[in-house]
Write a protein that holds these residues in place. Structure first.
Motif, PDB file in Angstrom:
ATOM      1  N   LYS A 236      21.403  44.842  47.517  1.00  0.00           N
ATOM      2  CA  LYS A 236      22.777  44.523  47.941  1.00  0.00           C
ATOM      3  C   LYS A 236      23.838  45.322  47.188  1.00  0.00           C
ATOM      4  O   LYS A 236      24.901  44.809  46.861  1.00  0.00           O
ATOM      5  N   SER A 237      23.578  46.595  46.929  1.00  0.00           N
ATOM      6  CA  SER A 237      24.511  47.357  46.095  1.00  0.00           C
ATOM      7  C   SER A 237      25.043  48.637  46.742  1.00  0.00           C
ATOM      8  O   SER A 237      25.984  49.237  46.220  1.00  0.00           O
ATOM      9  N   LEU A 256      17.933  45.910  53.040  1.00  0.00           N
ATOM     10  CA  LEU A 256      18.223  44.885  52.039  1.00  0.00           C
ATOM     11  C   LEU A 256      18.970  45.444  50.823  1.00  0.00           C
ATOM     12  O   LEU A 256      19.512  44.686  50.023  1.00  0.00           O
ATOM     13  N   LYS A 259      25.016  46.489  50.640  1.00  0.00           N
ATOM     14  CA  LYS A 259      25.916  45.372  50.377  1.00  0.00           C
ATOM     15  C   LYS A 259      26.492  44.879  51.705  1.00  0.00           C
ATOM     16  O   LYS A 259      26.212  45.454  52.769  1.00  0.00           O
ATOM     17  N   ARG A 260      27.293  43.837  51.655  1.00  0.00           N
ATOM     18  CA  ARG A 260      27.946  43.369  52.882  1.00  0.00           C
ATOM     19  C   ARG A 260      28.765  44.508  53.483  1.00  0.00           C
ATOM     20  O   ARG A 260      29.467  45.234  52.804  1.00  0.00           O
ATOM     21  N   ASP A 261      28.640  44.665  54.802  1.00  0.00           N
ATOM     22  CA  ASP A 261      29.333  45.697  55.581  1.00  0.00           C
ATOM     23  C   ASP A 261      28.824  47.109  55.286  1.00  0.00           C
ATOM     24  O   ASP A 261      29.436  48.092  55.713  1.00  0.00           O
ATOM     25  N   ASN A 281      18.361  40.695  58.781  1.00  0.00           N
ATOM     26  CA  ASN A 281      18.843  41.594  57.728  1.00  0.00           C
ATOM     27  C   ASN A 281      20.185  42.233  58.100  1.00  0.00           C
ATOM     28  O   ASN A 281      20.903  42.719  57.228  1.00  0.00           O
ATOM     29  N   MET A 284      22.961  38.536  58.266  1.00  0.00           N
ATOM     30  CA  MET A 284      23.326  37.798  57.055  1.00  0.00           C
ATOM     31  C   MET A 284      24.370  38.510  56.193  1.00  0.00           C
ATOM     32  O   MET A 284      25.086  37.871  55.437  1.00  0.00           O
ATOM     33  N   LYS A 285      24.462  39.831  56.323  1.00  0.00           N
ATOM     34  CA  LYS A 285      25.428  40.567  55.506  1.00  0.00           C
ATOM     35  C   LYS A 285      26.289  41.539  56.330  1.00  0.00           C
ATOM     36  O   LYS A 285      26.920  42.426  55.781  1.00  0.00           O
ATOM     37  N   ARG A 286      26.322  41.329  57.651  1.00  0.00           N
ATOM     38  CA  ARG A 286      27.122  42.168  58.547  1.00  0.00           C
ATOM     39  C   ARG A 286      26.825  43.657  58.311  1.00  0.00           C
ATOM     40  O   ARG A 286      27.704  44.504  58.308  1.00  0.00           O
ATOM     41  N   ARG A 287      25.536  43.930  58.110  1.00  0.00           N
ATOM     42  CA  ARG A 287      25.115  45.314  57.899  1.00  0.00           C
ATOM     43  C   ARG A 287      24.994  46.050  59.238  1.00  0.00           C
ATOM     44  O   ARG A 287      24.843  45.431  60.286  1.00  0.00           O
TER      45      ARG A 287
END
Length: 348
Positions: A236-237, A256, A259-261, A281, A284-287
Protein backbone atom coordinates in the motif's frame (compact mmCIF):
# COMPACT_ATOMS: atom_id res chain seq x y z
CA UNK A 1 13.97 2.22 -55.59
CA UNK A 2 15.33 -1.17 -54.50
CA UNK A 3 17.31 -1.57 -51.26
CA UNK A 4 18.79 -4.37 -49.19
CA UNK A 5 16.91 -5.59 -46.13
CA UNK A 6 16.69 -8.48 -43.68
CA UNK A 7 13.39 -10.27 -43.23
CA UNK A 8 11.52 -13.57 -43.12
CA UNK A 9 9.67 -15.33 -45.93
CA UNK A 10 7.58 -17.47 -43.53
CA UNK A 11 6.96 -17.78 -39.80
CA UNK A 12 9.01 -20.97 -39.54
CA UNK A 13 11.97 -19.64 -41.52
CA UNK A 14 14.94 -17.62 -40.27
CA UNK A 15 15.40 -14.03 -41.31
CA UNK A 16 17.59 -13.65 -44.40
CA UNK A 17 18.93 -11.04 -46.77
CA UNK A 18 16.26 -9.67 -49.11
CA UNK A 19 15.79 -6.98 -51.73
CA UNK A 20 12.75 -4.74 -51.15
CA UNK A 21 11.22 -1.77 -52.91
CA UNK A 22 10.78 1.72 -51.43
CA UNK A 23 8.61 4.44 -52.97
CA UNK A 24 10.18 7.54 -54.46
CA UNK A 25 10.19 10.64 -52.25
CA UNK A 26 6.78 12.34 -52.49
CA UNK A 27 6.00 16.01 -51.89
CA UNK A 28 5.61 15.55 -48.12
CA UNK A 29 8.09 12.69 -47.72
CA UNK A 30 11.48 12.37 -46.09
CA UNK A 31 13.91 9.72 -47.32
CA UNK A 32 16.28 8.38 -44.65
CA UNK A 33 19.46 6.36 -44.88
CA UNK A 34 19.07 4.08 -41.87
CA UNK A 35 22.20 3.92 -39.72
CA UNK A 36 20.85 1.75 -36.90
CA UNK A 37 17.65 -0.10 -36.02
CA UNK A 38 16.74 -1.42 -32.59
CA UNK A 39 15.40 -4.93 -32.10
CA UNK A 40 12.09 -5.05 -30.22
CA UNK A 41 10.40 -8.12 -28.74
CA UNK A 42 7.42 -7.18 -30.94
CA UNK A 43 9.59 -7.91 -33.98
CA UNK A 44 9.99 -11.51 -32.89
CA UNK A 45 6.28 -11.94 -32.07
CA UNK A 46 5.25 -10.61 -35.49
CA UNK A 47 7.82 -12.33 -37.65
CA UNK A 48 7.02 -15.71 -36.07
CA UNK A 49 3.24 -15.16 -36.40
CA UNK A 50 2.75 -15.28 -32.63
CA UNK A 51 0.60 -12.24 -33.27
CA UNK A 52 -2.05 -12.79 -35.91
CA UNK A 53 -1.99 -11.32 -39.39
CA UNK A 54 1.68 -11.42 -40.36
CA UNK A 55 2.27 -10.73 -44.05
CA UNK A 56 5.33 -12.21 -45.72
CA UNK A 57 7.92 -11.20 -46.59
CA UNK A 58 8.05 -9.54 -43.16
CA UNK A 59 10.79 -6.96 -42.59
CA UNK A 60 10.59 -5.89 -38.93
CA UNK A 61 12.06 -2.86 -37.19
CA UNK A 62 10.47 0.27 -35.72
CA UNK A 63 13.36 1.80 -33.79
CA UNK A 64 14.99 3.62 -36.68
CA UNK A 65 17.68 6.32 -36.70
CA UNK A 66 19.64 7.78 -39.58
CA UNK A 67 20.23 10.77 -41.84
CA UNK A 68 17.95 12.57 -44.26
CA UNK A 69 19.04 12.02 -47.86
CA UNK A 70 16.07 13.47 -49.74
CA UNK A 71 13.07 15.69 -48.94
CA UNK A 72 9.88 16.36 -50.87
CA UNK A 73 9.08 19.71 -52.44
CA UNK A 74 6.65 20.67 -49.64
CA UNK A 75 8.79 19.54 -46.69
CA UNK A 76 9.93 22.46 -44.55
CA UNK A 77 10.88 20.89 -41.21
CA UNK A 78 13.79 18.73 -42.36
CA UNK A 79 16.86 19.21 -44.52
CA UNK A 80 19.50 17.00 -46.11
CA UNK A 81 21.89 15.63 -43.51
CA UNK A 82 19.58 16.00 -40.49
CA UNK A 83 19.77 13.29 -37.83
CA UNK A 84 16.28 11.85 -37.52
CA UNK A 85 14.32 8.92 -36.19
CA UNK A 86 11.21 6.93 -37.08
CA UNK A 87 9.32 4.96 -34.47
CA UNK A 88 6.30 2.69 -34.55
CA UNK A 89 4.03 4.94 -36.67
CA UNK A 90 4.42 5.93 -40.32
CA UNK A 91 0.87 7.09 -41.07
CA UNK A 92 -2.59 7.71 -39.59
CA UNK A 93 -5.87 9.22 -40.74
CA UNK A 94 -4.68 12.72 -39.66
CA UNK A 95 -8.27 13.89 -39.09
CA UNK A 96 -9.80 12.01 -36.13
CA UNK A 97 -9.91 13.30 -32.56
CA UNK A 98 -6.87 11.23 -31.63
CA UNK A 99 -4.80 12.59 -34.51
CA UNK A 100 -5.93 16.15 -33.83
CA UNK A 101 -4.71 15.77 -30.23
CA UNK A 102 -1.35 14.35 -31.29
CA UNK A 103 -2.29 10.85 -30.18
CA UNK A 104 -1.83 9.13 -33.52
CA UNK A 105 -0.95 5.94 -31.65
CA UNK A 106 -4.65 5.54 -30.76
CA UNK A 107 -5.99 6.40 -34.23
CA UNK A 108 -8.06 3.56 -35.70
CA UNK A 109 -6.29 4.27 -38.99
CA UNK A 110 -2.78 4.17 -37.56
CA UNK A 111 -0.27 2.54 -39.91
CA UNK A 112 2.59 0.79 -38.16
CA UNK A 113 6.13 0.84 -39.50
CA UNK A 114 5.88 -2.78 -40.62
CA UNK A 115 3.14 -5.30 -41.41
CA UNK A 116 0.37 -2.70 -41.89
CA UNK A 117 -1.59 -2.08 -45.11
CA UNK A 118 -0.11 0.51 -47.48
CA UNK A 119 -0.28 1.50 -51.13
CA UNK A 120 3.46 0.85 -51.39
CA UNK A 121 4.84 -2.45 -52.67
CA UNK A 122 4.21 -5.20 -51.65
CA UNK A 123 0.97 -3.87 -50.10
CA UNK A 124 2.11 -3.75 -46.47
CA UNK A 125 4.74 -1.72 -44.67
CA UNK A 126 8.31 -2.98 -44.40
CA UNK A 127 10.40 -1.89 -41.44
CA UNK A 128 13.80 -0.70 -40.41
CA UNK A 129 15.92 -3.82 -40.92
CA UNK A 130 16.75 -2.16 -44.24
CA UNK A 131 19.06 0.40 -45.86
CA UNK A 132 16.52 3.15 -46.45
CA UNK A 133 12.96 4.17 -45.60
CA UNK A 134 10.63 6.87 -46.98
CA UNK A 135 8.19 8.39 -44.47
CA UNK A 136 5.70 11.28 -44.46
CA UNK A 137 7.30 14.24 -42.67
CA UNK A 138 4.63 14.23 -39.95
CA UNK A 139 6.00 10.94 -38.58
CA UNK A 140 9.70 11.82 -38.64
CA UNK A 141 11.40 12.82 -35.36
CA UNK A 142 14.37 15.11 -34.82
CA UNK A 143 17.32 13.73 -32.86
CA UNK A 144 19.37 16.11 -30.71
CA UNK A 145 21.76 13.60 -29.12
CA UNK A 146 25.42 13.64 -30.19
CA UNK A 147 26.03 11.54 -33.28
CA UNK A 148 28.28 9.11 -31.42
CA UNK A 149 25.25 8.09 -29.32
CA UNK A 150 23.06 7.40 -32.34
CA UNK A 151 22.99 3.59 -32.03
CA UNK A 152 21.92 3.83 -28.38
CA UNK A 153 19.22 6.37 -29.29
CA UNK A 154 17.46 3.90 -31.60
CA UNK A 155 15.58 1.98 -28.85
CA UNK A 156 14.13 5.24 -27.55
CA UNK A 157 11.81 5.20 -30.58
CA UNK A 158 9.87 2.29 -29.03
CA UNK A 159 11.20 1.28 -25.61
CA UNK A 160 11.73 4.92 -24.68
CA UNK A 161 8.32 6.25 -25.65
CA UNK A 162 6.50 3.13 -24.42
CA UNK A 163 7.74 3.86 -20.90
CA UNK A 164 7.87 7.67 -21.07
CA UNK A 165 4.23 8.08 -22.11
CA UNK A 166 2.60 6.40 -19.07
CA UNK A 167 5.10 7.99 -16.68
CA UNK A 168 4.10 11.41 -18.02
CA UNK A 169 0.38 10.63 -18.24
CA UNK A 170 0.23 9.56 -14.58
CA UNK A 171 2.30 12.58 -13.46
CA UNK A 172 5.37 10.78 -12.19
CA UNK A 173 7.78 13.18 -10.53
CA UNK A 174 9.20 14.41 -7.23
CA UNK A 175 7.33 13.11 -4.18
CA UNK A 176 5.98 10.06 -6.05
CA UNK A 177 6.93 6.47 -5.28
CA UNK A 178 7.11 4.52 -8.52
CA UNK A 179 7.64 0.82 -9.16
CA UNK A 180 9.11 -0.55 -12.38
CA UNK A 181 8.43 -4.26 -12.87
CA UNK A 182 10.92 -6.08 -15.06
CA UNK A 183 14.46 -5.02 -15.93
CA UNK A 184 14.69 -5.67 -19.66
CA UNK A 185 14.46 -3.61 -22.82
CA UNK A 186 11.45 -1.67 -21.54
CA UNK A 187 12.13 -1.82 -17.81
CA UNK A 188 15.65 -0.47 -17.95
CA UNK A 189 14.33 2.59 -19.82
CA UNK A 190 11.48 2.97 -17.31
CA UNK A 191 13.98 3.09 -14.43
CA UNK A 192 16.17 5.68 -16.16
CA UNK A 193 13.23 7.91 -17.09
CA UNK A 194 11.43 7.74 -13.74
CA UNK A 195 14.71 8.55 -11.98
CA UNK A 196 15.32 11.54 -14.28
CA UNK A 197 11.76 12.76 -13.57
CA UNK A 198 12.63 12.92 -9.87
CA UNK A 199 10.56 10.02 -8.53
CA UNK A 200 11.60 7.54 -5.84
CA UNK A 201 12.10 4.46 -8.01
CA UNK A 202 11.76 0.86 -6.86
CA UNK A 203 12.74 -1.82 -9.37
CA UNK A 204 11.15 -5.27 -9.27
CA UNK A 205 13.00 -8.29 -10.61
CA UNK A 206 12.72 -12.06 -10.27
CA UNK A 207 16.51 -12.33 -10.25
CA UNK A 208 18.72 -11.66 -7.23
CA UNK A 209 21.62 -11.11 -9.64
CA UNK A 210 20.01 -7.96 -11.07
CA UNK A 211 20.01 -5.94 -7.84
CA UNK A 212 23.21 -4.04 -8.52
CA UNK A 213 22.40 -3.54 -12.22
CA UNK A 214 19.05 -1.97 -11.31
CA UNK A 215 20.73 0.43 -8.88
CA UNK A 216 23.21 1.45 -11.56
CA UNK A 217 20.29 2.27 -13.85
CA UNK A 218 18.89 4.66 -11.23
CA UNK A 219 16.70 2.57 -8.92
CA UNK A 220 16.63 3.78 -5.31
CA UNK A 221 15.53 0.35 -4.08
CA UNK A 222 15.33 -3.11 -5.61
CA UNK A 223 12.82 -5.83 -4.71
CA UNK A 224 13.12 -9.49 -5.68
CA UNK A 225 9.47 -10.18 -6.43
CA UNK A 226 9.70 -13.87 -5.50
CA UNK A 227 10.52 -12.83 -1.94
CA UNK A 228 7.14 -12.39 -0.22
CA UNK A 229 8.73 -10.65 2.76
CA UNK A 230 10.32 -8.02 0.54
CA UNK A 231 7.00 -7.44 -1.22
CA UNK A 232 5.14 -7.10 2.05
CA UNK A 233 7.47 -4.31 3.18
CA UNK A 234 6.10 -2.15 0.35
CA UNK A 235 2.39 -2.87 0.82
CA UNK A 236 0.00 0.00 0.00
CA UNK A 237 2.84 2.44 -0.67
CA UNK A 238 3.11 3.04 -4.43
CA UNK A 239 1.54 5.91 -6.31
CA UNK A 240 2.24 4.25 -9.65
CA UNK A 241 3.63 0.97 -10.96
CA UNK A 242 4.90 0.57 -14.52
CA UNK A 243 4.64 -3.11 -15.44
CA UNK A 244 6.86 -3.94 -18.40
CA UNK A 245 6.78 -7.75 -18.20
CA UNK A 246 5.78 -9.38 -21.51
CA UNK A 247 4.79 -12.75 -20.04
CA UNK A 248 1.64 -13.79 -18.13
CA UNK A 249 2.06 -13.36 -14.37
CA UNK A 250 0.14 -12.75 -11.14
CA UNK A 251 -1.04 -9.13 -11.07
CA UNK A 252 -2.67 -9.32 -7.62
CA UNK A 253 0.60 -9.32 -5.67
CA UNK A 254 1.55 -6.06 -7.40
CA UNK A 255 -1.89 -4.45 -7.09
CA UNK A 256 -1.68 -4.88 -3.33
CA UNK A 257 1.40 -2.64 -3.33
CA UNK A 258 -0.59 0.35 -4.63
CA UNK A 259 -1.83 2.92 -2.15
CA UNK A 260 -5.39 4.22 -2.36
CA UNK A 261 -6.04 5.67 -5.84
CA UNK A 262 -2.79 4.18 -7.12
CA UNK A 263 -2.50 2.91 -10.69
CA UNK A 264 -0.60 0.07 -12.34
CA UNK A 265 -0.09 0.51 -16.10
CA UNK A 266 0.70 -2.48 -18.31
CA UNK A 267 3.01 -1.90 -21.27
CA UNK A 268 4.34 -5.42 -21.81
CA UNK A 269 2.35 -7.41 -24.39
CA UNK A 270 2.29 -11.13 -23.55
CA UNK A 271 1.41 -13.71 -26.20
CA UNK A 272 -1.30 -15.11 -23.86
CA UNK A 273 -3.46 -13.37 -21.22
CA UNK A 274 -2.53 -12.64 -17.61
CA UNK A 275 -4.50 -14.54 -14.93
CA UNK A 276 -7.55 -12.45 -13.99
CA UNK A 277 -6.91 -10.27 -10.91
CA UNK A 278 -9.20 -10.27 -7.88
CA UNK A 279 -11.78 -7.49 -8.25
CA UNK A 280 -11.65 -6.75 -4.51
CA UNK A 281 -8.05 -5.58 -4.89
CA UNK A 282 -9.47 -2.72 -6.95
CA UNK A 283 -12.60 -2.01 -4.96
CA UNK A 284 -11.09 -1.82 -1.48
CA UNK A 285 -8.59 0.93 -2.29
CA UNK A 286 -10.03 2.50 -5.47
CA UNK A 287 -7.03 1.20 -7.38
CA UNK A 288 -6.76 1.22 -11.16
CA UNK A 289 -5.28 -1.17 -13.70
CA UNK A 290 -4.54 0.52 -17.01
CA UNK A 291 -2.69 0.04 -20.26
CA UNK A 292 -0.61 2.30 -22.48
CA UNK A 293 0.61 1.93 -26.06
CA UNK A 294 3.70 3.79 -27.29
CA UNK A 295 2.90 7.51 -27.71
CA UNK A 296 1.87 10.06 -30.29
CA UNK A 297 4.31 11.95 -32.47
CA UNK A 298 4.44 15.16 -30.37
CA UNK A 299 5.02 13.17 -27.18
CA UNK A 300 7.68 11.06 -28.88
CA UNK A 301 9.53 14.23 -29.85
CA UNK A 302 9.13 15.49 -26.27
CA UNK A 303 10.63 12.23 -25.02
CA UNK A 304 13.60 12.48 -27.37
CA UNK A 305 14.24 16.06 -26.27
CA UNK A 306 13.94 15.07 -22.60
CA UNK A 307 16.42 12.23 -23.09
CA UNK A 308 18.88 14.48 -24.94
CA UNK A 309 18.65 17.05 -22.14
CA UNK A 310 19.26 14.43 -19.45
CA UNK A 311 21.83 12.36 -21.33
CA UNK A 312 19.59 9.29 -21.47
CA UNK A 313 20.13 6.52 -24.02
CA UNK A 314 19.47 2.78 -24.00
CA UNK A 315 22.03 0.21 -22.90
CA UNK A 316 22.67 -1.76 -26.08
CA UNK A 317 24.57 -4.54 -27.78
CA UNK A 318 25.40 -3.71 -31.40
CA UNK A 319 25.04 -6.57 -33.88
CA UNK A 320 25.40 -7.18 -37.61
CA UNK A 321 22.26 -7.92 -39.62
CA UNK A 322 23.28 -11.55 -40.17
CA UNK A 323 23.37 -12.06 -36.39
CA UNK A 324 19.66 -11.30 -35.97
CA UNK A 325 18.47 -14.92 -35.73
CA UNK A 326 20.91 -15.64 -32.91
CA UNK A 327 19.87 -12.36 -31.29
CA UNK A 328 16.21 -13.47 -31.32
CA UNK A 329 17.11 -16.70 -29.52
CA UNK A 330 19.18 -14.81 -26.96
CA UNK A 331 16.36 -12.30 -26.48
CA UNK A 332 13.97 -15.16 -25.64
CA UNK A 333 16.40 -16.24 -22.93
CA UNK A 334 16.80 -12.71 -21.57
CA UNK A 335 20.44 -12.79 -22.64
CA UNK A 336 20.87 -9.12 -23.55
CA UNK A 337 21.57 -5.96 -21.56
CA UNK A 338 19.25 -4.51 -22.54
CA UNK A 339 18.53 -4.00 -26.23
CA UNK A 340 20.01 -5.35 -29.44
CA UNK A 341 20.62 -2.76 -32.17
CA UNK A 342 21.45 -3.62 -35.77
CA UNK A 343 24.29 -1.77 -37.49
CA UNK A 344 22.57 -1.25 -40.83
CA UNK A 345 25.88 -0.68 -42.59
CA UNK A 346 26.18 -4.47 -42.40
CA UNK A 347 23.32 -4.79 -44.91
CA UNK A 348 25.67 -3.75 -47.74
Amino acid sequence: MFVRAYGALASDKPLESLQIQRRETGAHDVQIDIAFCGVCHSDLHQVRSEWAGTQFPCVPGHEIVGRVTSVGAHVTGFALGDLVGVGCIVDSCKHCEDCQEGLENYCDGMVGTYNFPTADEPGWTLGGYSQKIVVHERYVLRIKHPEDQLAAVAPLLCAGITTYSPLRHWNVGPGKKVGVVGIGGLGHMGIKLAHAMGAHVVAFTTSESKREAARQLGADEVVVSRNEQELAQHGKSFDFILNTVAAPHDLDALLLLLKRDGTMALVGAPASPHPSPNVFNFIMKRRSLAGSMIGGIPETQEMLDFCAEHGIVADIELIRANEINDAYERMLKGDVKYRFVIDNASLQ
